[in-house]
Design an enzyme around this catalytic site. Sequence first.
Site, mmCIF file in Angstrom:
data_model
loop_
_atom_site.group_PDB
_atom_site.id
_atom_site.type_symbol
_atom_site.label_atom_id
_atom_site.label_comp_id
_atom_site.label_asym_id
_atom_site.label_seq_id
_atom_site.Cartn_x
_atom_site.Cartn_y
_atom_site.Cartn_z
ATOM 1 N N SER A 127 4.721 -5.382 -3.450
ATOM 2 C CA SER A 127 5.312 -5.519 -2.114
ATOM 3 C C SER A 127 4.471 -6.431 -1.238
ATOM 4 C CB SER A 127 5.415 -4.139 -1.457
ATOM 5 O OG SER A 127 5.739 -4.244 -0.083
ATOM 6 N N TYR A 152 2.037 3.471 1.471
ATOM 7 C CA TYR A 152 2.953 2.736 0.594
ATOM 8 C C TYR A 152 2.291 1.453 0.109
ATOM 9 C CZ TYR A 152 6.805 -0.321 -0.781
ATOM 10 O OH TYR A 152 7.603 -1.202 -1.464
#
Length: 333
Positions: A127, A152
Amino acid sequence: MPILVTGSAGFIGYHTCMRLLDMGHSVVGVDHVNSYYDVKLKRDRLEKLCGRDGFVFVESDLNDDDGLTALFDTHGFEQVIHLAAQAGVPYSLENPKAYIDSNVCGFLNVLECCRHHKVKHLVYASSSSVYGQNTEMPFSTRHPVDHPISLYAATKRANELMAHTYSSAFSLPTTGLRFFTVYGPWGRPDMALFLFVDAILKDRPIDVYNQGKSKRSFTYVADIVEGVVRLLHHIPQADATILPNRPDRSSAPFCLYNIGNDQTVELAYFISVIEGVLDKKAKKNYLPLRTGDVPVTYADIADLEQAIGYRPTRSIEEGIEKFVSWYRGYYGV
């Protein structure tokens, strides 16, 4: 041999499976189908996939070691696309354990199965969130990413490091992809485009963080999927000539790329395009930057362009129009 796609009921997983099937591949999809967001949306994606020849679905948790091993034993996968993950930055502040269970432990099990079954190539999702507090633009995979600002992001960076370890220690070819703000039809209900369209059509105000000044490399999902499938056959090779003290290269069969749009769009403009497509003005609730969010993401995709000729082709205007068309059709509004 069929290709394994984890997270096949998810947004990007669904589109990836569809693209592979269109190309004539056989696909085995695995998904836990958890309730992080609307399970019906996930089931409806799967219904479309299961209607296609060449697709097999297995509902399973990647933390089921025996089940995952049996799946590899049965199908003899040579290529794996790992897209399953607990997604979302804000939710990682509320339920951190879900991110460790799915993104770290689940990924470890995938790595172990790939290692022991001699998989020829593992392509996995990272990501753009890993760039954290980095302010050097555009974001490059050569930049340090040592200061994530959400769990995350930390788990996605952990995935990259874990993959490199397996590439180095066990000669497992791995390619990590740092996705940049993916959007499009069948998108997740917790993402900005879905939230905005849904709220505007229902006459609810939208929350506009950072006063609408945030910028993102919004990337249409078909452009992401095109890069993923092209990379399947672009398998990293070990290179003993690369010195171990180089911070930007590895001698292991390991690659890491940004994948996204190399043009940034301000959130305020993004909203204005939505308003234009809907022919309806949004009621805006302006708020400061959220904890865990970054003000700007901006992708340097030069390495991916050089490797596979990757260039995103869909404009933000075209992409939003396609999403709105899908949303109206799916929800009947």
